[in-house]
Design an enzyme around this catalytic site. Structure first.
Site, mmCIF file in Angstrom:
data_model
loop_
_atom_site.group_PDB
_atom_site.id
_atom_site.type_symbol
_atom_site.label_atom_id
_atom_site.label_comp_id
_atom_site.label_asym_id
_atom_site.label_seq_id
_atom_site.Cartn_x
_atom_site.Cartn_y
_atom_site.Cartn_z
ATOM 1 N N ASP A 126 2.607 3.222 2.849
ATOM 2 C CA ASP A 126 1.567 4.225 2.615
ATOM 3 C C ASP A 126 2.132 5.496 1.977
ATOM 4 O O ASP A 126 1.649 5.925 0.935
ATOM 5 C CB ASP A 126 0.809 4.562 3.916
ATOM 6 C CG ASP A 126 -0.594 5.106 3.680
ATOM 7 O OD1 ASP A 126 -1.067 5.089 2.527
ATOM 8 O OD2 ASP A 126 -1.228 5.539 4.662
ATOM 9 N N TRP A 147 0.810 13.573 4.098
ATOM 10 C CA TRP A 147 0.354 12.826 5.272
ATOM 11 C C TRP A 147 1.505 12.372 6.158
ATOM 12 O O TRP A 147 1.311 12.055 7.322
ATOM 13 C CB TRP A 147 -0.468 11.605 4.829
ATOM 14 C CG TRP A 147 -1.740 12.001 4.164
ATOM 15 C CD1 TRP A 147 -2.923 12.285 4.784
ATOM 16 C CD2 TRP A 147 -1.976 12.174 2.757
ATOM 17 N NE1 TRP A 147 -3.873 12.619 3.856
ATOM 18 C CE2 TRP A 147 -3.324 12.557 2.601
ATOM 19 C CE3 TRP A 147 -1.183 12.048 1.610
ATOM 20 C CZ2 TRP A 147 -3.896 12.814 1.355
ATOM 21 C CZ3 TRP A 147 -1.753 12.299 0.375
ATOM 22 C CH2 TRP A 147 -3.085 12.675 0.250
ATOM 23 N N HIS A 163 0.837 -1.207 0.000
ATOM 24 C CA HIS A 163 0.000 0.000 0.000
ATOM 25 C C HIS A 163 0.871 1.256 0.000
ATOM 26 O O HIS A 163 1.543 1.557 0.980
ATOM 27 C CB HIS A 163 -0.889 -0.018 1.244
ATOM 28 C CG HIS A 163 -1.899 1.078 1.303
ATOM 29 N ND1 HIS A 163 -3.257 0.859 1.441
ATOM 30 C CD2 HIS A 163 -1.772 2.423 1.256
ATOM 31 C CE1 HIS A 163 -3.903 2.001 1.479
ATOM 32 N NE2 HIS A 163 -3.026 2.985 1.375
ATOM 33 N N HIS A 203 -9.734 1.986 1.215
ATOM 34 C CA HIS A 203 -9.346 2.691 2.442
ATOM 35 C C HIS A 203 -10.576 2.626 3.348
ATOM 36 O O HIS A 203 -11.601 3.236 3.035
ATOM 37 C CB HIS A 203 -9.013 4.154 2.148
ATOM 38 C CG HIS A 203 -7.635 4.383 1.598
ATOM 39 N ND1 HIS A 203 -7.244 3.898 0.388
ATOM 40 C CD2 HIS A 203 -6.573 5.052 2.121
ATOM 41 C CE1 HIS A 203 -5.985 4.257 0.181
ATOM 42 N NE2 HIS A 203 -5.548 4.965 1.204
ATOM 43 N N GLN A 263 -9.995 9.731 -3.707
ATOM 44 C CA GLN A 263 -9.597 10.346 -2.436
ATOM 45 C C GLN A 263 -10.678 11.247 -1.836
ATOM 46 O O GLN A 263 -10.852 11.294 -0.626
ATOM 47 C CB GLN A 263 -8.311 11.160 -2.645
ATOM 48 C CG GLN A 263 -7.843 11.978 -1.447
ATOM 49 C CD GLN A 263 -7.304 11.137 -0.305
ATOM 50 O OE1 GLN A 263 -6.174 10.668 -0.333
ATOM 51 N NE2 GLN A 263 -8.120 10.913 0.729
ATOM 52 N N GLU A 296 -10.477 4.597 8.288
ATOM 53 C CA GLU A 296 -9.199 5.192 8.713
ATOM 54 C C GLU A 296 -9.508 6.424 9.562
ATOM 55 O O GLU A 296 -9.369 7.570 9.141
ATOM 56 C CB GLU A 296 -8.337 5.575 7.504
ATOM 57 C CG GLU A 296 -6.910 5.958 7.929
ATOM 58 C CD GLU A 296 -6.058 6.499 6.795
ATOM 59 O OE1 GLU A 296 -6.604 6.820 5.719
ATOM 60 O OE2 GLU A 296 -4.835 6.613 6.998
ATOM 61 N N HIS A 317 1.061 5.450 -1.906
ATOM 62 C CA HIS A 317 0.488 6.473 -2.797
ATOM 63 C C HIS A 317 1.652 7.090 -3.570
ATOM 64 O O HIS A 317 2.290 8.030 -3.102
ATOM 65 C CB HIS A 317 -0.238 7.550 -1.995
ATOM 66 C CG HIS A 317 -1.416 7.039 -1.229
ATOM 67 N ND1 HIS A 317 -2.725 7.260 -1.618
ATOM 68 C CD2 HIS A 317 -1.491 6.279 -0.104
ATOM 69 C CE1 HIS A 317 -3.539 6.665 -0.754
ATOM 70 N NE2 HIS A 317 -2.819 6.065 0.176
HETATM 71 N N1 17E Z 1 -5.130 9.285 1.712
HETATM 72 C C1 17E Z 1 -5.869 8.748 2.699
HETATM 73 O O1 17E Z 1 -7.107 8.809 2.673
HETATM 74 N N2 17E Z 1 -5.261 8.121 3.729
HETATM 75 C C2 17E Z 1 -3.941 8.050 3.773
HETATM 76 N N3 17E Z 1 -3.350 7.430 4.790
HETATM 77 C C3 17E Z 1 -3.166 8.627 2.745
HETATM 78 C C4 17E Z 1 -3.800 9.227 1.718
HETATM 79 C C5 17E Z 1 -1.681 8.544 2.796
HETATM 80 FE FE FE2 Z 2 -3.465 5.007 1.984
#
Ligand code: 17E
Ligand code: FE2
Length: 454
Positions: free
Chosen positions: A348, A354, A96, A249, A191, A252, A98
């Site tokens: 990540d 982030w 995982h 995702h 996103q 989170e 980005h």
């Molecule tokens: N976007 C998201 O929704 N969550 C993350 N941990 C990252 C990007 C890195």
């Molecule tokens: Fe992510």
């Protein structure tokens, strides 16, 4: 027997729970022989699995012990590497990352609060200025950095909630450009939410038409809980329609009421596609009450979806609204593993809105998992190593082309370490990376010299 490359005397990880001392012969990109050094073989006898795993069309065989004299002299090689006592591992798997946002930390501004949400805001500004060249150059730089540290399989998310789909197109071009040395998978990741703005749902589908390998989502960031549930249903529909796998995702957030994981699991169960589904992050699972978590764990054992934890990122992103005690904000890695579910780990981010840190080293990721998830038992330490190797291969659906066995593509690492524990404790140097039979990268291990007094 003749071969291109012979690795002599390594401690070879042949399965997730066994290593043997053996020589490995490589020809035309494949592992063609594994010759155990009986005198120095570890706890295990010569495993039957080595002979029985032969599947190459050219039918190579395990050289019998009578063919060799213990130094591999029975095998002629163009090149011989003496790797005596070193750990020989299958490559690291980055489950995982980005890549579209990698190497943008501070652009246009630094994430001062350290929250997920400020990161999303900053990225929203940065992504207005994406160009194909910009994304490709950063993505390839990051992949090279990872490959030099032994990562040969990567799953990257590409943000598809910007109208030009530049990030996606760039990563699809990168997937092609690196394919001789790296297997890259690209997830279409909305996103800003599938229903967060009017065009996003169509952009997600367009991304699949353009060739994204998998469908992503972010239900906890949809505007309502109902939208979150609806987004998951849409993701499963699209995955079936376009025959793609799923990596969402999911939850989170530290909100103990964020319960989209159960929806993902139920959809996977009903459609019998658990092995093609991954739930990334699932950090709210760490905040659920135990009664609910226990019930959910049973459901997850039925759906058998894959989990991807990102401990480096989530130990920093989560817990930001807590005072004390402050939550760790990482999913229940140990309990999922104990329940027999597949958990792999991701970096990540590498230097993005982030997470401003990171080098792409998967040993750092596993090291953080050991700490945050308190996996310090001997079997638990090895399990964390397996989460950045075999388990990642399972999550990515590449297990059939992964591992050190005769007939497999010759993708393997020489680590400057004796075993997994040693490799993790010291974040050992990956001194040689072999990709598809060729030496892709070499890093000389450092040997500091003490010049002080005794
Ligand atoms: N976007 C998201 O929704 N969550 C993350 N941990 C990252 C990007 C890195
Ligand atoms: Fe992510």
């Amino acid at each position: 027997m003749n071969c291109d490359l012979l690795l002599q005397g390594g401690r070879v990880l042949v399965t997730p729970d066994r290593w043997i001392s053996a020589d490995i012969a490589i020809s035309q990109g494949q592992i063609v022989a594994i010759v155990p050094n009986v005198s120095t073989t570890s706890e295990s006898a010569i495993p039957d699995t080595i002979a029985s795993s032969a599947s190459s069309p050219s039918s190579p065989t395990v050289a019998s012990n009578s063919e060799v004299d213990g130094t591999g002299a029975g095998i002629a090689a163009q090149q011989i590497l003496d790797v005596t006592g070193k750990l020989i591992s299958p490559p690291f798997v980055e489950s995982h990352i980005h890549l579209d946002s990698a190497l943008t930390a501070g652009e246009p501004r630094w994430n001062q609060s350290g929250t997920l949400f400020e990161g999303i805001e900053i990225w929203r500004d940065r992504k207005r200025n994406l160009s194909l060249e910009d994304v490709k150059q950063r993505a390839i730089a990051t992949l090279k950095q990872q490959a030099m540290q032994g990562v040969l399989f990567v799953r990257s998310h590409a943000d598809v909630s910007e109208p030009s789909l530049t990030a996606l197109q760039a990563l699809l071009e990168v997937r092609e450009a690196v394919k001789d040395w790296m297997t890259l998978q690209v997830v279409a990741f909305p996103q800003d939410g599938i229903y967060g703005s009017p065009g996003n749902e169509a952009l997600l589908e367009e991304a699949l038409k353009q060739g994204a390998d998998g469908v992503g989502g972010i239900p906890h960031y949809e505007l309502t809980r109902e939208d979150g549930v609806r987004s998951i249903q849409r993701i499963f529909e699209l995955a079936e329609q376009y025959d793609r796998w799923i990596d969402i995702h999911c939850d989170e957030i530290d909100d103990d009421q964020s319960r989209f994981l159960e929806v993902v699991s139920a959809c996977a169960l009903r459609r019998e596609m658990g092995d093609r589904v991954a739930a990334s992050h699932t950090t709210a699972f760490g905040s659920y009450n135990n009664a609910y978590a226990f019930k959910l764990l049973g459901f997850l054992q039925r759906s058998r979806i894959n989990f991807i934890a990102n401990p480096l990122i989530n130990i920093t992103l989560q817990g930001r609204t807590d005072s004390y005690p402050k939550r760790r904000g990482v999913t229940r890695v140990k309990e999922l593993w104990q329940a027999g579910l597949n958990v792999s780990l991701g970096h990540d981010c590498v230097q993005d809105p982030w997470y401003s840190l990171g080098t792409g080293n998967m040993l750092d990721v596993a090291m953080m998992a050991i700490h945050v998830c308190q996996m310090t038992g001997t079997a638990e330490i090895d399990a964390c190593y397996n989460m950045v190797t075999w388990n990642g291969a399972k999550t990515l659906g590449v297990a059939d082309q992964y591992g050190i066995a005769i007939g497999q593509p010759a993708n393997l690492l020489v680590l400057d370490a004796g075993d997994r524990y040693d490799a993790l404790r010291r974040r050992a140097t990956v001194q040689t990376v072999i990709s598809q039979g060729r030496i892709l990268a070499e890093t000389p291990p450092s040997h500091p010299v003490w010049r002080g007094q005794n």
